[in-house]
Design an enzyme around this catalytic site. Structure first.
Site, PDB file in Angstrom:
ATOM      1  N   MET A 177       0.400  56.004  -7.389  1.00 31.51           N
ATOM      2  CA  MET A 177      -0.137  55.801  -8.719  1.00 31.51           C
ATOM      3  C   MET A 177       0.380  56.789  -9.739  1.00 31.51           C
ATOM      4  SD  MET A 177      -3.991  54.868  -9.360  1.00 31.51           S
ATOM      5  CE  MET A 177      -4.473  56.550  -9.714  1.00 31.51           C
ATOM      6  N   PRO A 178       0.983  57.901  -9.233  1.00 31.31           N
ATOM      7  CA  PRO A 178       1.585  58.770 -10.258  1.00 31.31           C
ATOM      8  C   PRO A 178       2.644  57.981 -11.014  1.00 31.31           C
ATOM      9  CG  PRO A 178       1.723  59.776  -8.065  1.00 31.31           C
ATOM     10  CD  PRO A 178       1.252  58.381  -7.864  1.00 31.31           C
ATOM     11  N   THR A 179       2.718  58.201 -12.318  1.00 32.11           N
ATOM     12  CA  THR A 179       3.675  57.501 -13.162  1.00 32.11           C
ATOM     13  C   THR A 179       4.559  58.526 -13.850  1.00 32.11           C
ATOM     14  OG1 THR A 179       2.053  55.738 -13.503  1.00 32.11           O
ATOM     15  CG2 THR A 179       3.890  55.826 -15.057  1.00 32.11           C
TER      16      THR A 179
ATOM     17  N   GLU B 176       2.103  61.517 -15.132  1.00 36.54           N
ATOM     18  CA  GLU B 176       0.670  61.238 -15.207  1.00 36.54           C
ATOM     19  C   GLU B 176       0.151  61.060 -13.798  1.00 36.54           C
ATOM     20  OE1 GLU B 176       0.268  58.698 -19.283  1.00 36.54           O
ATOM     21  OE2 GLU B 176       1.495  57.856 -17.671  1.00 36.54           O
TER      22      GLU B 176
END
Lengths: 62, 62, 62, 62, 62, 62
Positions: free
Chosen positions: C1-3, B7
């Site tokens: 922030m990438p997950t 994501e």
């Protein structure tokens, strides 16, 4: 660090999303502790043709 | 067979995605074993109005 | 922030997980930018009785 | 109450989705019990540039 | 390549899971096409203390 | 019908979970409308060896 994913039918306004993520974050910190900055909330807007309940797509319901 | 979901905020180029999935797949095979063909990677581009950190949507940050 | 979410059959060692998350994080920063601290990686260990390919659970395969 | 998430490459018709969710719901009730109304099915249409197998995006395959 | 994730309350038998994944895979191939080997199904057994409906955990319901 | 998934490090008590799902459901109805019974909340307890931030598993942090 808690991460929240919300799936909901599309059509909510940005105002609703702003209020929702602020409240979710506040509640999370209140109950679980940690700092607000450690809380991520991700929203998925789901099309009515992509969600079914009882075997019927929401796009098919009147 | 390992499956990766990524994501990230929308806006990345296809070139970045190509590079990222190739590298993730290479690293996966190197550390976990298995064949590259058994590795799936799925990307979700998240709109800024759908991701909040610290209770604030990224679309609201300057 | 990438997950990143990784689903894999259970049985990997903590050493493999340590190596995998370090490499995924390194690759993510290299391709997408951002700081390492902004990258989260979550692993799900899936039991063989909970994953099927071709309609057959992995626990049923010899 | 069982919840199904289906990820598939984009391009399926609404007719296919209608048939798929009806069948999934029927099978779920048959095998697990419960009422059809307790079964939710959510579909994610994935772009070819967002899914890779073997380290190659499906948008890059001929 | 379609990937199915099923979330359900824990307590189902392996026999039920075997039947469920076989049927889901059959239905998927019938409606969407592709080969059975391209279909993955992943099950998550959810504890009653980890699922709520109407704001009440299933572990709290009689 | 909105569905919430919460990922958090394991170790929270059932009391905390009860409070959290009740509050999330209340906030959801308040902001998005709908009935409480239409809101599902699912919690995933994540082991420290399965979550990394900055490339380091939480089980490796002192």
């Amino acid at each position: 660090m808690p991460t929240y994913h919300i799936e909901m039918l599309e059509g909510r306004t940005v105002e609703q999303k702003k209020k929702l993520v602020a409240e979710i974050t506040r509640v999370s910190v209140e109950v679980l502790g940690g700092s607000p900055e450690s809380v991520d909330v991700l929203i998925t807007d789901v099309k009515r043709e992509n969600w079914s309940t009882g075997g019927v797509l929401w796009s098919e319901r009147s």
